[in-house]
Design a protein around this motif. Structure first.
Motif, PDB file in Angstrom:
ATOM      1  N   LYS A 404     -11.701  46.272  72.747  1.00 50.79           N
ATOM      2  CA  LYS A 404     -11.309  47.311  72.358  1.00 50.79           C
ATOM      3  C   LYS A 404     -11.875  48.451  73.553  1.00 50.79           C
ATOM      4  O   LYS A 404     -10.813  49.150  73.940  1.00 50.79           O
ATOM      5  N   SER A 405     -12.873  48.325  74.210  1.00 53.08           N
ATOM      6  CA  SER A 405     -13.392  49.193  75.149  1.00 53.08           C
ATOM      7  C   SER A 405     -12.407  49.200  76.317  1.00 53.08           C
ATOM      8  O   SER A 405     -12.023  50.202  76.948  1.00 53.08           O
ATOM      9  N   ALA A 406     -11.899  47.996  76.821  1.00 52.89           N
ATOM     10  CA  ALA A 406     -11.216  47.946  77.867  1.00 52.89           C
ATOM     11  C   ALA A 406      -9.758  48.427  77.612  1.00 52.89           C
ATOM     12  O   ALA A 406      -9.364  48.962  78.475  1.00 52.89           O
ATOM     13  N   CYS A 407      -9.334  48.108  76.530  1.00 55.53           N
ATOM     14  CA  CYS A 407      -7.948  48.507  76.233  1.00 55.53           C
ATOM     15  C   CYS A 407      -7.841  50.273  76.005  1.00 55.53           C
ATOM     16  O   CYS A 407      -6.972  50.756  76.453  1.00 55.53           O
ATOM     17  N   VAL A 408      -8.931  50.607  75.372  1.00 61.81           N
ATOM     18  CA  VAL A 408      -9.015  51.993  75.081  1.00 61.81           C
ATOM     19  C   VAL A 408      -9.096  52.907  76.561  1.00 61.81           C
ATOM     20  O   VAL A 408      -8.587  53.813  76.933  1.00 61.81           O
ATOM     21  N   GLY A 409      -9.922  52.186  77.382  1.00 59.78           N
ATOM     22  CA  GLY A 409     -10.183  52.907  78.732  1.00 59.78           C
ATOM     23  C   GLY A 409      -9.051  52.875  79.525  1.00 59.78           C
ATOM     24  O   GLY A 409      -8.680  53.793  80.201  1.00 59.78           O
ATOM     25  N   LEU A 410      -8.436  51.822  79.569  1.00 57.93           N
ATOM     26  CA  LEU A 410      -6.943  51.706  80.233  1.00 57.93           C
ATOM     27  C   LEU A 410      -6.017  52.400  79.898  1.00 57.93           C
ATOM     28  O   LEU A 410      -5.430  53.301  80.796  1.00 57.93           O
ATOM     29  N   LEU A 411      -5.878  52.571  78.827  1.00 61.54           N
ATOM     30  CA  LEU A 411      -4.664  53.402  78.046  1.00 61.54           C
ATOM     31  C   LEU A 411      -5.039  55.104  78.128  1.00 61.54           C
ATOM     32  O   LEU A 411      -4.160  55.732  78.676  1.00 61.54           O
ATOM     33  N   CYS A 412      -6.157  55.300  78.087  1.00 66.05           N
ATOM     34  CA  CYS A 412      -6.489  56.563  78.072  1.00 66.05           C
ATOM     35  C   CYS A 412      -6.568  57.036  79.780  1.00 66.05           C
ATOM     36  O   CYS A 412      -6.055  58.322  79.938  1.00 66.05           O
ATOM     37  N   CYS A 413      -6.793  56.248  80.432  1.00 60.19           N
ATOM     38  CA  CYS A 413      -7.000  56.594  82.100  1.00 60.19           C
ATOM     39  C   CYS A 413      -5.251  56.803  82.380  1.00 60.19           C
ATOM     40  O   CYS A 413      -4.984  57.764  82.887  1.00 60.19           O
ATOM     41  N   ALA A 414      -4.539  55.703  82.093  1.00 58.83           N
ATOM     42  CA  ALA A 414      -3.076  55.638  82.351  1.00 58.83           C
ATOM     43  C   ALA A 414      -2.480  56.799  81.670  1.00 58.83           C
ATOM     44  O   ALA A 414      -1.607  57.719  82.495  1.00 58.83           O
ATOM     45  N   LEU A 415      -2.722  57.439  80.540  1.00 60.23           N
ATOM     46  CA  LEU A 415      -2.204  58.632  80.014  1.00 60.23           C
ATOM     47  C   LEU A 415      -2.656  59.933  80.727  1.00 60.23           C
ATOM     48  O   LEU A 415      -1.761  60.836  80.690  1.00 60.23           O
ATOM     49  N   ALA A 416      -3.739  60.005  81.010  1.00 51.75           N
ATOM     50  CA  ALA A 416      -4.561  60.971  81.686  1.00 51.75           C
ATOM     51  C   ALA A 416      -3.798  61.291  82.998  1.00 51.75           C
ATOM     52  O   ALA A 416      -3.488  62.411  83.535  1.00 51.75           O
ATOM     53  N   HIS A 417      -3.710  60.097  83.736  1.00 49.12           N
ATOM     54  CA  HIS A 417      -3.207  60.133  85.236  1.00 49.12           C
ATOM     55  C   HIS A 417      -1.821  60.659  85.174  1.00 49.12           C
ATOM     56  O   HIS A 417      -1.399  61.534  85.889  1.00 49.12           O
ATOM     57  N   LEU A 418      -1.113  60.042  84.177  1.00 46.20           N
ATOM     58  CA  LEU A 418       0.433  60.493  84.111  1.00 46.20           C
ATOM     59  C   LEU A 418       0.481  61.966  83.728  1.00 46.20           C
ATOM     60  O   LEU A 418       1.290  62.852  84.244  1.00 46.20           O
ATOM     61  N   GLY A 419      -0.189  62.270  82.807  1.00 48.16           N
ATOM     62  CA  GLY A 419      -0.297  63.839  82.487  1.00 48.16           C
ATOM     63  C   GLY A 419      -0.615  64.840  83.537  1.00 48.16           C
ATOM     64  O   GLY A 419      -0.265  65.684  83.675  1.00 48.16           O
ATOM     65  N   LEU A 420      -1.727  64.260  84.490  1.00 50.68           N
ATOM     66  CA  LEU A 420      -1.816  65.083  85.707  1.00 50.68           C
ATOM     67  C   LEU A 420      -0.618  65.249  86.572  1.00 50.68           C
ATOM     68  O   LEU A 420      -0.368  66.122  87.306  1.00 50.68           O
ATOM     69  N   LEU A 421       0.231  63.986  86.834  1.00 47.37           N
ATOM     70  CA  LEU A 421       0.891  63.890  87.610  1.00 47.37           C
ATOM     71  C   LEU A 421       2.384  64.523  87.296  1.00 47.37           C
ATOM     72  O   LEU A 421       3.197  65.098  87.775  1.00 47.37           O
ATOM     73  N   GLN A 422       2.630  64.767  85.758  1.00 48.78           N
ATOM     74  CA  GLN A 422       3.730  65.535  85.538  1.00 48.78           C
ATOM     75  C   GLN A 422       4.196  66.692  85.800  1.00 48.78           C
ATOM     76  O   GLN A 422       5.319  66.966  86.301  1.00 48.78           O
ATOM     77  N   PRO A 423       3.028  67.640  86.048  1.00 51.02           N
ATOM     78  CA  PRO A 423       3.770  68.962  86.491  1.00 51.02           C
ATOM     79  C   PRO A 423       3.830  69.192  87.845  1.00 51.02           C
ATOM     80  O   PRO A 423       4.229  70.161  88.498  1.00 51.02           O
ATOM     81  N   LEU A 424       3.222  68.152  88.562  1.00 51.91           N
ATOM     82  CA  LEU A 424       3.191  68.130  90.299  1.00 51.91           C
ATOM     83  C   LEU A 424       4.759  68.001  90.831  1.00 51.91           C
ATOM     84  O   LEU A 424       5.642  67.506  90.399  1.00 51.91           O
ATOM     85  N   PRO A 425       4.811  69.259  91.922  1.00 49.34           N
ATOM     86  CA  PRO A 425       6.489  68.966  92.474  1.00 49.34           C
ATOM     87  C   PRO A 425       6.534  67.582  93.351  1.00 49.34           C
ATOM     88  O   PRO A 425       7.664  67.107  93.535  1.00 49.34           O
ATOM     89  N   GLN A 426       5.613  66.989  93.611  1.00 48.24           N
ATOM     90  CA  GLN A 426       5.546  65.612  94.318  1.00 48.24           C
ATOM     91  C   GLN A 426       5.731  64.384  93.662  1.00 48.24           C
ATOM     92  O   GLN A 426       5.502  63.185  93.886  1.00 48.24           O
ATOM     93  N   ARG A 427       5.764  64.570  92.128  1.00 48.65           N
ATOM     94  CA  ARG A 427       5.671  63.482  91.113  1.00 48.65           C
ATOM     95  C   ARG A 427       7.021  62.578  91.557  1.00 48.65           C
ATOM     96  O   ARG A 427       7.935  63.189  92.051  1.00 48.65           O
TER      97      ARG A 427
END
Length: 869
Positions: A404-427
């Motif tokens: 559970k910890s690995a699954c939760v950590g991986l999904l949270c990181c992926a969601l956070a990274h994509l959320g940071l990437l979304q507003p960038l002009p170089q996405r």
């Protein structure tokens, strides 16, 4: 140096050198070092020591004393470094062998004091300061300091270890500046002996089986490429990159976080044509675990430069190495599952000219967890633990299902990274908006248990994620970020459906509900408007009608955090949509306005404050509860005004009172109907309550309200800065006379002059701004009554002097406009403004005051000689 400081310095040095005296606190010692740094930067260190021999005597005495505290020893090491930073002073100190005794093996290095982290830190900082010239480099080599720095990299104190690594980089940069001057990148054979020694140590550390040693080497290199911009860094990377790449052959990859930091640091500073670097990055992405590769993938996609890079689609699969084949597979997977790219499409990427295939590989790594979720939730039953047709993604599936910890950590990181990437002009472009929306909705449904996956992997994911608040919060944040894009109406409907599901669910925690309200707000505000008008589209209006009963229920929640989140959501929705007919009709047909008004008496002060803001916003748009007396349509609104005044006068907590002041200021500024009926009476009542308030923020907001009222009386809108080069135009005499009379009646000047001497500086500053603005408006025309004709000016000035002295019991009483103008001209408002702008310790910050305080603390000065505070 100031003569008085020179006079006090011998006594202070004697105190510092005496182990029987109380040790000065760290703050005083730091201030002393800052002062000496400023003195040496402004003049000659050698002259300073020659004029103040007590400083050299202090350094010698420190070496002889066995009982001196570690703090004084650390201070002395840093002080010596400050003096030795100038080469002539360095030579002067070398003549007496002082520096070898301080920084060599015969000094603290070989004594018991070395066990104190403060001494080791002072030793490093002293060397860091003095290492500014060639003589210092020879000294470091001769005294064996570099070997000591190597050992301090593994110091148990993280501060000491970090400082040691930074010192190594500083020395390396200082050594290499000469050889790299004017050259593209010096070869290894050209490097000086000191540089060869440091680089050789880094090489040995990179080859070590001890992970901490590898981490130290990677950290030093990261600092070097991040802070050093000489051409020699290119030669350094050419020399060390094979050793860095060799780390990828180990399983698991050692010091992966430090390796990622290094590679991104190099990528930001390396030439764009460095193909070897891009290949190393691609190999690293393929060798790291999914969790470790995420930060590197995000960093690669965030790399940017000042031009546009273009790569045709038919060249994206041109790499042939295993890592590049994997990149091609990810590209094909992403193109099919996410991007839906037509053949022949050319990708235009704003950013650093990173090879397109590497960007695609990086983006694929960020997308893979969500792609696995989408596939698992949609596919038919397949082999246990595998995604059908995606054998290359088995590592990702295994990670998701491992725990559970690995699954939760991986999904949270992926969601956070994509959320940071979304507003960038170089996405990456095109951005896979629809699949990402689907993935976010699917994750939320898996977490709530409402999904019905048919595959074995989907079922196991659902079992792991159900009820996981951390993933729910991350997915809701990401869903809110995606509101900036567009998507098919079917998906948007699913978004609103899952948001409503979370808002209704009794299983949603208060934090999850807060995130759900925030995401809902973002989606509602980004919803398309009905063509031809500014109203909400039919789908959004339908959602609103379903949402309002949920708000009614949540406003009655026993959890105050939930009630507060609903009120915040309601405030923002009303602020942005209060004028739209669909929103108004739905809100007025519900009990939300009445329930909101009831929360003005909530037992929790945060909720009362939010309720004040929400009701104020509702009232501004005419959306408060229906009047209780049909024949008196203003009765309900008036009762709200009275109730808010009651809160301002009686609430025991500051948050609701501050909220009331903010609402009243907005009402006055926006011309709220009930305020406009009798603005003079309204302002008088508010200022009377604010002037008695013990909360400085309430008093400051009262002055803001007073400024708004003054501007309206003078027929102007918007605040003016009294510090502007072009002062506001003066008001006509007739308008000014009338305004002054009104201001006197509401006792604004009683409030403003009292605030001018407020013990809280922000209040006094705001009052000074207000009076300066008014004086600028009054000059040069004045009022119809000359200042000398006013009989009570002298008594008012006497009262103000008593207020300034702290005796604020006596009121000013009613002021005539002429007296006000006279006071504004007689008070030195500019001088007061300058005084208020100074820091509260501007007197005590002087070096002389510091020396006096330190001497007074040990009784060296007489009672009246210290500037203690």
């Amino acid at each position: 140096m100031d003569p008085e400081c020179s006079r006090l310095l011998p006594a202070l040095c004697a105190v510092l050198a005496d182990p029987r005296q109380p040790v000065a606190d760290d703050t005083c010692l730091e201030k002393l070092l800052d002062w000496f740094t400023a003195v040496t930067e402004a003049g000659s260190s050698l002259l300073l020591l020659q004029e103040n021999p007590c400083l050299v005597e202090l350094l010698f005495h420190v070496l002889k004393s066995q009982d001196l505290s570690s703090r004084i020893l650390s201070f002395s090491l840093r002080l010596a470094g400050i003096f030795a930073a100038q080469e002539d002073c360095f030579q002067y100190l070398q003549q007496g062998e002082l520096l070898p005794m301080l920084f060599g093996e015969v000094g603290p290095l070989g004594g018991a004091a070395w066990t104190a982290p403060a001494v080791r830190s002072g030793w490093i900082q002293g060397l860091r300061t003095l290492a500014q010239h060639p003589s210092a480099l020879h000294f470091l080599a001769a005294c064996g300091a570099v070997d000591t720095i190597f050992s301090l990299q593994g110091d148990p104190s993280l501060f000491v270890a970090s400082a040691a690594g930074q010192l190594l980089v500083h020395i390396l940069d200082l050594v290499m500046r000469g050889p790299a001057e004017g050259r593209r990148s010096p070869q290894a054979c050209d490097w000086p002996a000191c540089a060869q020694k440091i680089v050789g140590h880094i090489e040995d550390s990179l080859c070590s089986t001890d992970i901490p040693q590898v981490t130290q080497a990677l950290s030093v290199l990261t600092t070097a490429f991040g802070h050093c911009h000489g051409l020699w860094t290119q030669g350094l990377w050419v020399r060390l990159s094979p050793l860095v790449a060799r780390l990828l052959e180990k399983d698991p990859v050692p010091a992966s976080h430090s390796l990622v930091d290094l590679l991104l640091s190099v990528a930001r500073s390396a030439p764009s044509s460095d193909r070897d670097l891009w290949e190393t990055l691609a190999q690293t992405l393929s060798h790291l675990s999914p969790t470790q590769a995420g930060p590197l993938a995000l960093g690669i996609l965030k790399l940017q430069d000042c031009f546009i890079h273009r790569l045709p689609k038919d060249r994206r699969d041109s790499w042939s190495s295993p890592a590049q084949s994997r990149a091609g597979f990810i590209l094909r997977t992403c193109s099919a599952a996410f991007c839906h790219l037509p053949s022949g499409l050319t990708l235009w990427i704003l950013g650093h000219p990173v090879p397109q295939v590497l960007r695609t590989q990086a983006f694929g790594i960020l997308l893979q967890p969500l792609a696995c979720v989408l596939e698992a939730a949609a596919q038919a039953p397949g082999p246990p633990g595998l995604l059908e047709g995606a054998a290359a993604d088995s590592m990702m599936v295994d990670t998701l299902l491992s725990s559970k910890s690995a699954c939760v950590g991986l999904l949270c990181c992926a969601l956070a990274h994509l959320g940071l990437l979304q507003p960038l002009p170089q996405r990456p472009s095109p951005w896979p908006q629809a699949p990402l929306l689907g993935a976010a909705v699917t994750i939320l449904r898996l977490c709530s248990g409402s999904a019905a996956p048919t595959s074995d992997v989907g079922g196991r994911l659902c079992a792991i994620l159900v009820g996981c608040g951390r993933v729910q919060r991350a997915a809701l944040d990401f869903l809110g970020a995606l509101s900036q894009g567009t998507g098919p109406q079917e998906l948007v409907t699913q978004v609103f459906s899952v948001l409503l599901e979370y808002l209704v669910s009794p299983e949603s925690s208060s934090m999850v509900l807060k995130k759900a309200f925030q995401a809902t707000l973002r989606w509602l505000l980004s919803s398309p408007k009905t063509p031809g008008c500014c109203d909400l589209d039919p789908h959004t209006q339908l959602f609103l009608r379903e949402l309002l009963p949920v708000l009614q229920k949540r406003l009655c929640s026993p959890c105050w955090e939930v009630r507060d989140s609903v009120l915040e959501f309601l405030t923002q929705m009303t602020r942005h949509c209060g004028g739209q007919a669909g929103f108004r009709q739905a809100l007025l047909a519900s009990e939300v306005p009445e329930l909101t008004k009831q929360l003005l008496r909530d037992p929790e002060s945060y909720v009362r404050a939010s309720a004040v803001t929400a009701t104020g916003q509702l009232s501004s748009w005419g959306l408060c509860a229906t009047p209780a007396i049909p024949e008196c349509p203003g009765a309900q609104q008036e009762s709200l005004l009275v109730e808010l005044l009651h809160i301002l006068s009686t609430d025991s907590e500051g948050f609701p009172r501050r909220a009331v002041m903010q609402v009243f200021t907005e009402w006055l500024r926006d011309g709220h109907a009930d305020v406009a009926e009798d603005a003079e009476r309204f302002v008088a009542g508010v200022l009377q309550a604010a002037s008695r308030d013990l909360d400085w923020e309430v008093r400051a907001q009262g002055l803001e309200l007073a400024l708004v009222f003054l501007e309206q009386l003078l027929g102007q809108r918007g605040s003016h800065c009294p510090y502007a080069v072009a002062l506001p135009e003066t008001a006509p005499p007739g308008v000014l006379d009338q305004a002054l009379q009104v201001l006197c009646r509401v006792q604004l000047f009683e409030f403003a002059f009292r605030a001018l001497f407020d013990c809280d500086r922000p209040v006094a500053q705001k009052s000074c701004d207000l009076l300066l603005f008014l004086r600028a408006k009054a000059a040069p025309c004045g009022s119809s009554q000359e200042a000398g004709d006013s009989p009570n000016v002298a008594s008012v000035e006497a009262t103000l002097q008593r207020w300034q002295a702290g005796e604020q019991g006596q009121p000013l009483g009613y002021l005539e406009p002429g007296a006000v103008v006279a006071l504004l001209r007689s008070i030195d408002l500019e001088g007061l403004r300058d005084t208020l702008a100074e820091s509260s310790d501007h007197v005590e910050k002087s070096p002389q005051s510091l020396l006096q305080d330190m001497l007074a603390a040990v009784g060296v000065l007489g009672e009246n000689e210290a500037d203690c505070y």
